[in-house]
Design a protein around this motif. Sequence first.
Motif, PDB file in Angstrom:
ATOM      1  N   THR A  94       0.261 -13.865   7.374  1.00 14.57           N
ATOM      2  CA  THR A  94      -1.415 -14.042   8.685  1.00 14.57           C
ATOM      3  C   THR A  94      -1.940 -12.349   8.816  1.00 14.57           C
ATOM      4  N   GLN A  95      -1.196 -10.924   8.291  1.00 20.75           N
ATOM      5  CA  GLN A  95      -1.448 -10.259   8.537  1.00 20.75           C
ATOM      6  C   GLN A  95      -1.791  -9.223   6.939  1.00 20.75           C
ATOM      7  N   HIS A  96      -3.164  -8.940   6.855  1.00 17.93           N
ATOM      8  CA  HIS A  96      -3.543  -8.011   6.030  1.00 17.93           C
ATOM      9  C   HIS A  96      -3.470  -7.468   6.186  1.00 17.93           C
ATOM     10  N   ALA A  97      -3.228  -6.123   7.465  1.00 21.11           N
ATOM     11  CA  ALA A  97      -3.530  -4.900   6.657  1.00 21.11           C
ATOM     12  C   ALA A  97      -2.165  -4.188   7.626  1.00 21.11           C
ATOM     13  N   VAL A  98      -1.118  -3.319   7.194  1.00 19.61           N
ATOM     14  CA  VAL A  98      -0.310  -2.797   7.315  1.00 19.61           C
ATOM     15  C   VAL A  98      -0.207  -1.201   8.157  1.00 19.61           C
ATOM     16  N   PRO A  99       0.349  -1.316   8.754  1.00 19.89           N
ATOM     17  CA  PRO A  99       0.499   0.907   9.053  1.00 19.89           C
ATOM     18  C   PRO A  99       1.052   1.156   7.736  1.00 19.89           C
ATOM     19  N   LEU A 100       0.381   2.405   7.628  1.00 20.47           N
ATOM     20  CA  LEU A 100       0.911   3.181   6.322  1.00 20.47           C
ATOM     21  C   LEU A 100       1.152   4.604   6.398  1.00 20.47           C
ATOM     22  N   THR A 101       2.036   5.646   5.659  1.00 18.29           N
ATOM     23  CA  THR A 101       2.462   6.446   6.090  1.00 18.29           C
ATOM     24  C   THR A 101       2.088   7.608   4.990  1.00 18.29           C
ATOM     25  N   ILE A 102       2.321   8.792   5.326  1.00 16.21           N
ATOM     26  CA  ILE A 102       1.039   9.593   3.722  1.00 16.21           C
ATOM     27  C   ILE A 102       2.742  10.081   3.124  1.00 16.21           C
ATOM     28  N   ASP A 103       3.954   9.447   3.350  1.00 14.59           N
ATOM     29  CA  ASP A 103       5.244   9.647   2.536  1.00 14.59           C
ATOM     30  C   ASP A 103       4.423   8.608   1.427  1.00 14.59           C
ATOM     31  N   GLU A 104       4.111   7.353   1.835  1.00 21.97           N
ATOM     32  CA  GLU A 104       4.209   5.801   0.925  1.00 21.97           C
ATOM     33  C   GLU A 104       3.005   6.028  -0.429  1.00 21.97           C
ATOM     34  N   PHE A 105       1.691   7.122  -0.007  1.00 23.81           N
ATOM     35  CA  PHE A 105       0.856   6.976  -0.626  1.00 23.81           C
ATOM     36  C   PHE A 105       0.972   6.919  -1.618  1.00 23.81           C
ATOM     37  N   VAL A 106       1.707   7.252  -2.827  1.00 32.16           N
ATOM     38  CA  VAL A 106       1.991   7.820  -4.342  1.00 32.16           C
ATOM     39  C   VAL A 106       2.222   7.036  -4.414  1.00 32.16           C
ATOM     40  N   SER A 107       3.459   6.203  -4.009  1.00 29.33           N
ATOM     41  CA  SER A 107       3.867   4.546  -4.484  1.00 29.33           C
ATOM     42  C   SER A 107       3.396   3.501  -3.842  1.00 29.33           C
ATOM     43  N   ALA A 108       2.613   3.080  -2.635  1.00 32.43           N
ATOM     44  CA  ALA A 108       1.435   2.658  -2.235  1.00 32.43           C
ATOM     45  C   ALA A 108       0.099   1.598  -3.400  1.00 32.43           C
ATOM     46  N   GLN A 109      -0.692   2.894  -3.752  1.00 33.30           N
ATOM     47  CA  GLN A 109      -1.312   3.097  -4.313  1.00 33.30           C
ATOM     48  C   GLN A 109      -1.507   2.854  -5.458  1.00 33.30           C
ATOM     49  N   ARG A 110      -0.482   1.876  -6.021  1.00 32.16           N
ATOM     50  CA  ARG A 110      -0.782   1.367  -7.850  1.00 32.16           C
ATOM     51  C   ARG A 110      -0.731  -0.041  -7.643  1.00 32.16           C
ATOM     52  N   GLU A 118      -9.250 -11.153   6.896  1.00 29.62           N
ATOM     53  CA  GLU A 118      -8.293 -11.834   7.934  1.00 29.62           C
ATOM     54  C   GLU A 118      -7.317 -12.667   8.312  1.00 29.62           C
ATOM     55  N   GLY A 119      -6.320 -12.527   8.058  1.00 30.77           N
ATOM     56  CA  GLY A 119      -6.042 -13.961   7.925  1.00 30.77           C
ATOM     57  C   GLY A 119      -5.533 -13.831   7.177  1.00 30.77           C
ATOM     58  N   VAL A 120      -5.246 -13.028   6.371  1.00 27.70           N
ATOM     59  CA  VAL A 120      -4.696 -13.237   4.305  1.00 27.70           C
ATOM     60  C   VAL A 120      -3.313 -12.415   3.651  1.00 27.70           C
ATOM     61  N   ASN A 121      -2.774 -12.705   3.041  1.00 28.53           N
ATOM     62  CA  ASN A 121      -1.966 -11.780   2.274  1.00 28.53           C
ATOM     63  C   ASN A 121      -1.943 -12.151   1.206  1.00 28.53           C
ATOM     64  N   VAL A 122      -1.920 -11.965   0.446  1.00 22.09           N
ATOM     65  CA  VAL A 122      -2.139 -12.410  -0.598  1.00 22.09           C
ATOM     66  C   VAL A 122      -0.388 -11.762  -1.478  1.00 22.09           C
ATOM     67  N   PHE A 123       0.358 -10.877  -1.038  1.00 14.07           N
ATOM     68  CA  PHE A 123       1.353 -10.571  -2.043  1.00 14.07           C
ATOM     69  C   PHE A 123       2.054 -11.831  -1.535  1.00 14.07           C
ATOM     70  N   ARG A 129       5.617 -12.929  -3.962  1.00 10.90           N
ATOM     71  CA  ARG A 129       5.105 -13.364  -5.005  1.00 10.90           C
ATOM     72  C   ARG A 129       5.338 -13.003  -6.371  1.00 10.90           C
ATOM     73  N   GLY A 130       5.779 -11.988  -6.593  1.00  8.87           N
ATOM     74  CA  GLY A 130       5.381 -10.908  -7.262  1.00  8.87           C
ATOM     75  C   GLY A 130       5.604  -9.407  -7.331  1.00  8.87           C
ATOM     76  N   PRO A 131       5.671  -8.795  -8.261  1.00  7.86           N
ATOM     77  CA  PRO A 131       5.446  -7.111  -7.755  1.00  7.86           C
ATOM     78  C   PRO A 131       5.067  -6.883  -6.717  1.00  7.86           C
ATOM     79  N   ALA A 132       5.215  -5.822  -5.798  1.00  8.55           N
ATOM     80  CA  ALA A 132       4.746  -5.439  -5.014  1.00  8.55           C
ATOM     81  C   ALA A 132       4.815  -4.472  -4.087  1.00  8.55           C
ATOM     82  N   TYR A 133       4.463  -3.441  -3.289  1.00 14.97           N
ATOM     83  CA  TYR A 133       5.029  -2.985  -2.443  1.00 14.97           C
ATOM     84  C   TYR A 133       4.833  -2.898  -0.666  1.00 14.97           C
ATOM     85  N   ILE A 134       6.248  -2.524  -0.238  1.00 16.51           N
ATOM     86  CA  ILE A 134       6.074  -3.064   0.766  1.00 16.51           C
ATOM     87  C   ILE A 134       7.000  -2.467   1.332  1.00 16.51           C
TER      88      ILE A 134
END
Length: 262
Positions: free
Chosen positions: A40-56, A78-83, A91-96
């Motif tokens: 149920t978490q649709h937004a997760v904190p991210l660091t700038i070190d991850e931007f290049v990998s995550a943006q895909r 809110e409350g929806v996580n498609v991954f 569910r499939g390929p994703a960036y964690i």
Amino acid sequence: MASAPANSLPIFYNDLIPLSTVDHADYRTQPVDAAPFLVTQHAVPLTIDEFVSAQRFVPIIFSAGQDSVPLALMGLNEGVNVFVDDEGKLRGPAYIPAYVRRYPWMLAKLRPDSDELSLCFDPTSKAIGTEGDGPVLFENGQPTDVTKGILKFCEDFEQAAARTGQFMKDLAEMDLLMDGEVAIQTPNNEQPFVYRGFRMVNEEKLRDLRGDQLRKINQNGLLPLIHAHLFSLQLMREIFEGQVSQGKGPIAVPAAPVPADA
């Protein structure tokens, strides 16, 4: 055993206690194949070190409010996580995000009057305990390589978080952030679904940068990070379509993509 107040804990953490060679001498890490706390978490904190990998894989946005932080958007509503499925399995390929991979561990201050950080964990997590045959955390009263690796990951995360804080400070000083809005039109609805409640880089202001400011973002590596963020916003529609395909699409006026307390 010291424990952090519940109201001061970051998302996902139900409790936090310091790892101890005495109290946790027989503790082991346990393999887990699901993250139910992500369902149920649709937004997760991210660091700038991850931007290049995550943006895909995920849109990178910034939280609303004065002290914005980068977020990996894993669902528009809110409350929806498609991954992840209803059990928290991918569910499939994703960036964690590293924030998720760090759980149930983190470095934390045990005393407010000290800057010293100690390795702590959430004792309610199934990823650590006395049962099972996972790697032990201590041998002969000393941390094992597994524990040293966990500590190193947490230390690297803290350093990345500090760089992220400076990145956000630079964006604020250059006044590059603006309130975001995304409108998604669907064939079955006359009115588009409009998502607000987040911040994004103002492309017009970015293009207008001149002189010292332009040199600054070129020299300190901000520009690739900003572009990764802007490119990632194209994934908004894919996230929306993922919600629809999973039967979790909006049926009325959609919720804002970022909760007020993110």
